[in-house]
Design a protein around this motif. Structure first.
Motif, PDB file in Angstrom:
ATOM      1  N   ASP A 226      19.917 -21.568  15.865  1.00  0.00           N
ATOM      2  CA  ASP A 226      20.152 -21.626  17.077  1.00  0.00           C
ATOM      3  C   ASP A 226      19.233 -22.696  18.000  1.00  0.00           C
ATOM      4  N   THR A 227      18.375 -23.364  17.997  1.00  0.00           N
ATOM      5  CA  THR A 227      17.869 -24.521  18.392  1.00  0.00           C
ATOM      6  C   THR A 227      18.655 -25.570  18.270  1.00  0.00           C
TER       7      THR A 227
ATOM      8  N   GLU B 154      24.282 -28.609  12.008  1.00  0.00           N
ATOM      9  CA  GLU B 154      24.106 -27.407  12.540  1.00  0.00           C
ATOM     10  C   GLU B 154      23.132 -26.570  11.671  1.00  0.00           C
TER      11      GLU B 154
ATOM     12  N   ALA C 210      22.119 -25.443  17.404  1.00  0.00           N
ATOM     13  CA  ALA C 210      23.250 -25.166  18.169  1.00  0.00           C
ATOM     14  C   ALA C 210      23.174 -25.597  19.784  1.00  0.00           C
ATOM     15  N   ARG C 211      22.037 -25.073  20.142  1.00  0.00           N
ATOM     16  CA  ARG C 211      21.804 -25.357  21.866  1.00  0.00           C
ATOM     17  C   ARG C 211      21.627 -26.780  21.888  1.00  0.00           C
ATOM     18  N   PHE C 212      20.889 -27.743  20.994  1.00  0.00           N
ATOM     19  CA  PHE C 212      20.868 -28.976  21.329  1.00  0.00           C
ATOM     20  C   PHE C 212      22.199 -29.862  21.142  1.00  0.00           C
TER      21      PHE C 212
ATOM     22  N   GLU D 107      11.571 -28.475  22.312  1.00  0.00           N
ATOM     23  CA  GLU D 107      11.756 -27.228  21.345  1.00  0.00           C
ATOM     24  C   GLU D 107      10.655 -27.500  20.322  1.00  0.00           C
TER      25      GLU D 107
ATOM     26  N   ARG E 178      10.522 -20.368  23.906  1.00  0.00           N
ATOM     27  CA  ARG E 178      12.016 -20.118  23.562  1.00  0.00           C
ATOM     28  C   ARG E 178      12.184 -19.679  22.043  1.00  0.00           C
ATOM     29  N   SER E 179      13.320 -19.333  21.738  1.00  0.00           N
ATOM     30  CA  SER E 179      13.765 -18.532  20.569  1.00  0.00           C
ATOM     31  C   SER E 179      13.195 -19.940  19.325  1.00  0.00           C
TER      32      SER E 179
ATOM     33  N   ARG F 255      25.295 -28.406  21.793  1.00  0.00           N
ATOM     34  CA  ARG F 255      25.964 -27.831  22.889  1.00  0.00           C
ATOM     35  C   ARG F 255      25.789 -28.778  24.169  1.00  0.00           C
ATOM     36  N   GLY F 256      24.273 -28.742  24.306  1.00  0.00           N
ATOM     37  CA  GLY F 256      23.841 -29.737  25.420  1.00  0.00           C
ATOM     38  C   GLY F 256      24.090 -31.076  25.428  1.00  0.00           C
TER      39      GLY F 256
END
Length: 486
Positions: free
Chosen positions: A158-159, A181, A161-163, A241, A152-153, A165-166
């Motif tokens: 980004d990591t 963030e 924000a993805r966490f 991650e 993954r990126s 959001r999930g």
């Protein structure tokens, strides 16, 4: 590349401010000593994220080229042809790896063919079930994670924000946890700069207690209110991650869910933390919201006096700096005023000097003009024609001077009016004679006027016979300065 970046014997005292900051961030995450961290940072062009990734995942042969590419995205990504055909030791599904893999013998392939066929059929059937019943996300995510080897990126923002959001999709946004963030290094820097507590929450999606901890403890109103009331920086991540896994290794995480409270500890030994940041308490496993907040509150009460002392010191330093700035500003303003006064005084002195010089010049000119006027009157008195004798045609002119004296004189009929003016001008001259002054233009300071009727006779009014024949009465009127100048 600078010589500082490529020197293998570089000591921490020789680093610049930017390199020292990168070293502190790297050692805070990896728990490495400074002497061990400097060579890896040098090979990574002092890129902290790239160095952390290489520390946990291993370095490739073209690490310098990757560091240059991470430092400047516009740099050409060309690599040596020999490196282009070199397989990545971390990847098992690259074309080179599959090409270099040795094929199994034919007999073994025939024996394993039934098992392979059964596996393919079962895998296809499971995939069809996932397609028909999409409400199995947990098993589907587990299978997808196990099947894929794509990395993954590693962008920390980004990591994060993805966490977040999930987490909100899974447990709702009602709790409104104050997630940070950004990356872990950024959260650590913010905690040190603002002297705030940093709460790090690490989770594993595969752990059975994760869902229960997030729903019953972390998202509870009591915990949310506690975090907001104490202005705590909240950073979280999943160990699936890369960054969160590196943080879990640095913090010594052995059980999930895991939470660690970090703060600035000025009395921390040098080997404990390069940034003066240390873990003050850990919360491992599930617990009630009351127990969770009680552990955090105990650590906060223990270390808050030290932080308050540092805040007081910083406030005093800021106040001293502000006072110095104000003093410097006042000094600069006073200096500017003194300079302005000096300039004004110098300008006034220069103006006075010029005025004095001008007064001297005008006085000299006036004195010269007066002397030339006297010289002209003496000369003009000597050139006046005599009064005509008896029997010669002449006009009898009566002149009343400015002081009331009346003078009667005869002038020749053809005499010019200027001779009458010269007679009046030179009446009081005793020592007639001399030469006419050079460069001097005489102007009369009076005019001759007849009373009845009033008529002005100027020096250029013709002859006496034209206006004053056979007799005339004239009055001398003094001119003011403007009329005399005209």
């Amino acid at each position: 590349m600078s010589s500082t970046s490529s020197d293998p014997s570089l000591s921490p005292d020789q680093l610049s401010d930017v390199q020292r900051l990168a070293l502190e961030q790297f050692t805070a995450v990896t728990a490495q000593s400074r002497l061990q961290a400097i060579p890896l940072l040098q090979r990574s062009q002092w890129n902290v994220e790239l160095a952390i990734t290489r520390f946990f995942d291993g370095e490739t042969a073209d690490s310098v080229a990757e560091a240059l590419q991470a430092e400047d995205p516009n740099r050409s990504s060309w690599t040596h042809p020999a490196k282009q055909h070199r397989p990545d030791p971390r990847s098992t599904n690259s074309p080179q790896a599959s090409h270099l893999a040795r094929k199994p013998p034919l007999l073994i392939s025939l024996l394993l063919f039934p098992f392979s066929l059964v596996w393919r059929i079962a895998n296809g059937t499971i995939g069809l079930l996932y397609l028909i019943f999409p409400f199995l996300p947990r098993f589907r995510a587990t299978t997808a994670t196990a099947a894929t080897t794509t990395k993954r990126s590693t962008n920390p923002r980004d990591t994060a924000a993805r966490f977040i959001r999930g987490f909100e999709e899974e447990y709702g946004v009602v709790s409104r946890l104050p997630w940070f963030e950004g990356g872990y290094a950024q959260a650590l820097d913010l905690s040190k700069k603002e002297l705030r507590f940093l709460l790090v929450v690490l989770q594993s999606d595969e752990h059975d207690d994760t869902s229960r901890f997030n729903r019953e403890t972390l998202s509870s109103p009591e915990v949310v209110a506690f975090l907001k009331a104490n202005n705590i920086i909240l950073w979280g991540g999943s160990v699936q991650e890369s960054e969160a896994y590196q943080v879990s290794t640095a913090l010594g995480c052995t059980k999930f869910p895991f939470a660690a409270l970090i703060t600035h500890a000025p009395n921390t030994p040098p080997g404990a933390s390069s940034q003066g940041m240390s873990v003050v308490t850990r919360v491992v496993g599930t617990c009630t919201p009351a127990v969770f907040t009680q552990k955090l509150l105990a650590a906060i009460n223990t270390h808050s006096p030290a932080l308050e002392h540092i805040r007081t010191q910083r406030a005093a330093q800021a106040a001293d700096r502000q006072i110095r700035d104000q003093q410097n500003s006042a000094y600069e303003a006073s200096l500017a005023r003194d300079r302005q006064r000096a300039a004004e005084r110098k300008a006034a002195e220069e103006a006075a000097r010029r005025a004095e010089a001008e007064a001297v010049r005008l006085a000299a000119e006036a004195s010269t003009l007066t002397e030339k006027r006297k010289q002209w009157r003496r000369w003009r008195a000597s050139t006046l024609p005599r009064e005509p004798n008896e029997g010669t045609p002449a006009a009898r002119v009566s002149i009343r001077t400015a002081d009331g004296e009346r003078v009667v004189r005869k002038f020749a009929k053809e005499a010019r009016m200027e001779e009458v003016y010269a007679f009046v001008e030179c009446m009081d001259v005793k020592d007639a004679g001399g030469e006419r002054p050079s460069g001097y233009q005489h102007s009369y300071g009076f005019r001759l006027v007849s009373v009845m009727p009033r008529k002005v006779y100027g020096p250029e009014s013709g002859t006496v016979g034209n206006g004053l024949w056979p007799s005339g009465n004239l009055v001398v009127e003094a001119l003011d300065e403007e009329e005399e100048a005209d």
